[in-house]
Scaffold this active site. Structure first.
Site, PDB file in Angstrom:
ATOM      1  N   CYS A   1       0.835  -1.213   0.000  1.00 57.65           N
ATOM      2  CA  CYS A   1       0.000   0.000   0.000  1.00 57.65           C
ATOM      3  C   CYS A   1       0.862   1.252   0.000  1.00 57.65           C
ATOM      4  CB  CYS A   1      -0.916   0.010   1.223  1.00 57.65           C
ATOM      5  SG  CYS A   1      -2.175  -1.282   1.215  1.00 57.65           S
TER       6      CYS A   1
ATOM      7  N   ARG B   1      -7.793  -5.239  -3.258  1.00 58.05           N
ATOM      8  CA  ARG B   1      -7.490  -3.881  -3.741  1.00 58.05           C
ATOM      9  C   ARG B   1      -8.444  -3.657  -4.915  1.00 58.05           C
ATOM     10  NH1 ARG B   1      -2.609  -2.502  -1.596  1.00 58.05           N
ATOM     11  NH2 ARG B   1      -1.313  -4.242  -0.919  1.00 58.05           N
TER      12      ARG B   1
END
Length: 218
Positions: free
Chosen positions: A55, A132
């Site tokens: 991330c 995601r």
């Protein structure tokens, strides 16, 4: 601390062509409402958690490319289950470590209300650490494209930009974007639907596979 309340309808079956569910929530840019972004493109994407390696690389890359999205009339908005103050602390670390300021909003979703409304997490899941998900939302609030990656694979910023370019180009040119299309390349004409025109087409595939000259693509 009083828990922030979110508002979003429950919908676990969103598809391309659906209206993006509206919501209100706190973000690193203040209170936010999805409908405020009508009139421009928006990319809404979830990330599993703050202070995680993949991330962090995604946010550094997206922050560096933020002006590329802005130039295309597209805003970015991130979402995770972490609290607002966790977002603040993470963004401070990213700035201090990488010299990059993340200025697009990051929404907190501790109760998973928004994630469930968008189908980012299953109705009975307790966290969103496995996905995601990215939604490309057009100025009318319609979902035009969706992608979903596992937690251990990061997104491709160039591919996000290419997808946005392709979506905008097909709208502007009433055309089709072929495989691996890049801005400035030839696009495809929609296939013919009139039988007489199909029979009279010069080449055997011309009625359904016809390039538009690159010079005619805006």
């Amino acid at each position: 601390m009083q828990e922030q309340q979110h508002s979003a309808p429950t919908n676990t079956g969103l598809r391309i062509g659906d209206q993006a569910p509206n919501f209100t929530a706190r973000s690193t840019s203040g209170d936010i409402q999805l409908s405020d972004y009508r009139g421009k493109w928006l990319i809404l994407f979830s990330h599993p958690a703050d202070f995680t390696p993949v991330c962090t690389t995604e946010f550094v890359a997206l922050a560096k490319a933020a002006h590329d999205f802005e130039d295309r009339g597209c805003a970015l908005m991130a979402l995770s289950v972490d609290s607002l103050f966790s977002h603040f602390a993470w963004l401070r670390l990213v700035r201090d470590r990488f010299g990059v300021e993340v200025r697009f909003p990051i929404v907190e979703d501790p109760t998973l209300v928004i994630g469930r409304a968008y189908g980012m997490v299953a109705p009975n899941d307790n966290d969103s650490a496995t996905v995601r998900t990215t939604f490309f939302i057009d100025p009318e609030g319609t979902i035009r494209a969706m992608t979903c990656y596992p937690a251990n694979v990061g997104r491709s910023t160039p591919e996000m930009l290419r997808t946005l370019d392709a979506l905008q180009a097909v709208d502007e040119n009433a055309a089709l974007a072929p495989a691996n299309w890049q801005p400035g390349e030839a696009m495809l004409a929609p296939p013919l639907t009139d039988l007489a025109a199909i029979f009279s087409a010069e080449g055997e595939t011309d009625w359904f596979l016809q390039e538009l000259p690159a010079g005619k693509v805006k």
